[in-house]
Design an enzyme around this catalytic site. Structure first.
Site, PDB file in Angstrom:
ATOM      1  N   ASP A   1      29.959  45.254  42.747  1.00 32.18           N
ATOM      2  CA  ASP A   1      28.859  46.205  42.885  1.00 32.18           C
ATOM      3  C   ASP A   1      27.843  45.827  43.962  1.00 32.18           C
ATOM      4  O   ASP A   1      27.066  46.670  44.404  1.00 32.18           O
ATOM      5  CB  ASP A   1      28.124  46.362  41.551  1.00 32.18           C
ATOM      6  CG  ASP A   1      29.040  46.831  40.433  1.00 32.18           C
ATOM      7  OD1 ASP A   1      30.018  47.542  40.734  1.00 32.18           O
ATOM      8  OD2 ASP A   1      28.788  46.474  39.262  1.00 32.18           O
TER       9      ASP A   1
ATOM     10  N   LYS B   1      36.328  72.860  60.767  1.00 35.91           N
ATOM     11  CA  LYS B   1      36.715  71.619  60.095  1.00 35.91           C
ATOM     12  C   LYS B   1      37.913  71.868  59.179  1.00 35.91           C
ATOM     13  O   LYS B   1      38.038  72.926  58.577  1.00 35.91           O
ATOM     14  CB  LYS B   1      35.549  71.052  59.275  1.00 35.91           C
ATOM     15  CG  LYS B   1      34.501  70.341  60.115  1.00 35.91           C
ATOM     16  CD  LYS B   1      33.388  69.773  59.233  1.00 35.91           C
ATOM     17  CE  LYS B   1      33.898  68.640  58.363  1.00 35.91           C
ATOM     18  NZ  LYS B   1      34.270  67.456  59.149  1.00 35.91           N
TER      19      LYS B   1
ATOM     20  N   VAL C   1      35.488  25.301  43.482  1.00 36.85           N
ATOM     21  CA  VAL C   1      34.753  24.468  42.522  1.00 36.85           C
ATOM     22  C   VAL C   1      35.607  23.277  42.100  1.00 36.85           C
ATOM     23  O   VAL C   1      35.149  22.125  42.092  1.00 36.85           O
ATOM     24  CB  VAL C   1      34.337  25.302  41.288  1.00 36.85           C
ATOM     25  CG1 VAL C   1      33.833  24.389  40.166  1.00 36.85           C
ATOM     26  CG2 VAL C   1      33.264  26.316  41.665  1.00 36.85           C
TER      27      VAL C   1
ATOM     28  N   GLY D   1      28.166  38.647  37.168  1.00 41.12           N
ATOM     29  CA  GLY D   1      27.049  39.489  37.554  1.00 41.12           C
ATOM     30  C   GLY D   1      25.767  39.122  36.842  1.00 41.12           C
ATOM     31  O   GLY D   1      25.615  38.009  36.328  1.00 41.12           O
ATOM     32  N   ASP D   2      24.844  40.084  36.759  1.00 36.53           N
ATOM     33  CA  ASP D   2      23.526  39.767  36.219  1.00 36.53           C
ATOM     34  C   ASP D   2      23.568  39.374  34.748  1.00 36.53           C
ATOM     35  O   ASP D   2      22.813  38.496  34.312  1.00 36.53           O
ATOM     36  CB  ASP D   2      22.547  40.920  36.449  1.00 36.53           C
ATOM     37  CG  ASP D   2      23.049  42.252  35.901  1.00 36.53           C
ATOM     38  OD1 ASP D   2      24.169  42.286  35.356  1.00 36.53           O
ATOM     39  OD2 ASP D   2      22.315  43.240  36.012  1.00 36.53           O
ATOM     40  N   GLY D   3      24.459  39.983  33.964  1.00 39.27           N
ATOM     41  CA  GLY D   3      24.579  39.584  32.566  1.00 39.27           C
ATOM     42  C   GLY D   3      25.049  38.153  32.428  1.00 39.27           C
ATOM     43  O   GLY D   3      24.569  37.403  31.566  1.00 39.27           O
TER      44      GLY D   3
ATOM     45  N   GLN E   1      39.644  49.511  42.470  1.00 42.47           N
ATOM     46  CA  GLN E   1      38.657  48.825  43.311  1.00 42.47           C
ATOM     47  C   GLN E   1      38.368  47.400  42.843  1.00 42.47           C
ATOM     48  O   GLN E   1      37.813  46.602  43.593  1.00 42.47           O
ATOM     49  CB  GLN E   1      37.350  49.628  43.343  1.00 42.47           C
ATOM     50  CG  GLN E   1      37.494  50.994  43.958  1.00 42.47           C
ATOM     51  CD  GLN E   1      36.373  51.928  43.553  1.00 42.47           C
ATOM     52  OE1 GLN E   1      35.348  52.016  44.221  1.00 42.47           O
ATOM     53  NE2 GLN E   1      36.568  52.646  42.455  1.00 42.47           N
TER      54      GLN E   1
ATOM     55  N   HIS F   1      39.504  51.636  38.568  1.00 44.58           N
ATOM     56  CA  HIS F   1      39.646  50.180  38.562  1.00 44.58           C
ATOM     57  C   HIS F   1      40.528  49.627  39.669  1.00 44.58           C
ATOM     58  O   HIS F   1      40.623  48.403  39.810  1.00 44.58           O
ATOM     59  CB  HIS F   1      40.158  49.724  37.192  1.00 44.58           C
ATOM     60  CG  HIS F   1      39.102  49.760  36.127  1.00 44.58           C
ATOM     61  ND1 HIS F   1      38.643  50.935  35.601  1.00 44.58           N
ATOM     62  CD2 HIS F   1      38.393  48.761  35.530  1.00 44.58           C
ATOM     63  CE1 HIS F   1      37.706  50.671  34.696  1.00 44.58           C
ATOM     64  NE2 HIS F   1      37.529  49.367  34.643  1.00 44.58           N
TER      65      HIS F   1
END
Length: 335
Positions: A127, A213, A23, A102-104, A252, A250
């Protein structure tokens, strides 16, 4: 448009810094001034708005997180909070805003556009639950992180002939669990979009060990239930294996973004500035079939579940811009 701003909001995602960098550098190349809004919408209201230049975003493309910081600020959903933020934008001469989140975060961008400040949304969330885009910034890195962790857990699981329930993030979406589960050959993948029977999973675990297994790996999306609760229900349903549960958490959300996330974020950030240059606002940037697209923020932020499972075992993608995923038997062994 001569002066724009960029902010990150909500949960962080690897690749946000790459998007900010794009940006800033694209805005400079277009002859625009660019400002960074620190701490998301909370920072906007507090006036934490500062100029950025090419040097400001040097050496950040490989860094996880967001150097602008992020915060959840539910007060921005109220008119009073919006007007305070707009007052600060006017004070700094800002004419357009790029919102990464995100969506919020998209709802906030929608409100800004309604008040006369063109805003562009970039899907920054691990997500992968944003309608109108095949992939979100941070998803690929999160899946790769989960995959690496599950591979390591498989090693110790095999050494001790154990069953592991591994909980991954994703909020109400099962994308991380689905992708990481397939990539690691998980024995079971449990996601919110698909039903399951605990007794079937118990039977599968037993059958696996009986045929030789050395491990059993269950990848569980957090939107279903916690790993601890799932493990308890397994035992109540009759599982007798040596069971362990792990919540990846977290880890991730952190770490250096993958090449795919860096490129995706860079493309999206560049595209957002080009849209603002044309005076376009109220849209969210997405990627469909490897091409940059725009979708109205209103529809993008307010859609429901992205996919659901039919009785025939086919995942139907409610988001028309995601390809259908065919799995012959989602909750059967994929190893």
């Amino acid at each position: 448009m001569k002066r724009i701003a960029v902010l990150t909001s909500g949960g962080d995602a690897p690749g946000m810094n790459a998007a900010i960098r794009a940006v800033v550098r694209q805005a400079i190349s277009e002859g625009m001034e660019v400002f960074g809004i620190y701490d998301g919408y909370a920072g906007m209201v507090a006036g934490e708005i500062h100029p950025l230049d090419a040097a400001s975003v040097g050496d950040i493309i490989s860094r996880g997180g967001t150097f602008l910081h992020s915060a959840r600020y539910p007060e921005f959903a109220q008119l009073e909070g919006q007007l305070k933020g707009i007052e600060q934008l006017k004070k700094h001469g800002i004419e357009g805003v790029v919102v990464i989140g995100g969506d919020g975060s998209y709802h906030g961008a929608m409100r800004l556009t309604e008040h006369g400040f063109p805003a562009i949304g970039l899907p920054g969330t691990i997500d992968n639950d944003i309608v109108g885009t095949d992939f979100t910034i941070g998803f690929d890195t999160a899946v790769t992180t989960a995959m690496d962790a599950i591979d390591k857990i498989r090693d110790t699981s095999s050494s001790h002939r154990r069953t592991f329930v591994i909980e991954v993030m994703g909020r109400n979406a099962g994308d991380i669990a689905l992708w990481a589960g397939i990539a690691t050959g998980a024995d079971e993948i449990i996601i919110p979009e698909a039903g399951f029977k605990m007794e079937d999973i118990v039977a599968s675990i037993k059958a696996g060990y009986e045929c030789g297994k050395k491990h059993n790996i269950i990848v569980l999306a957090e939107g279903v239930m916690s790993a601890a609760e799932f493990g308890q229900k397994l035992k109540e349903a009759g599982d007798t294996s040596d069971l362990r549960v792990t919540e990846l958490g977290h880890i991730q959300r952190g770490g250096s973004p993958t090449a795919r996330d860096r490129v995706l974020a860079s493309r999206m950030g560049t595209h957002a500035v080009k849209l603002l240059k044309e005076g376009i606002g109220g849209v969210a940037v997405g990627i469909r079939n490897e091409k940059m697209v725009e979708n109205p923020i209103l529809g993008t932020a307010e859609e429901g579940a992205l996919f659901s499972l039919t009785a025939e075992g086919k995942i139907v993608v409610n988001n028309p811009h995601k390809a259908d995923i065919e799995l012959s038997s989602l909750n059967k062994s994929l190893s």
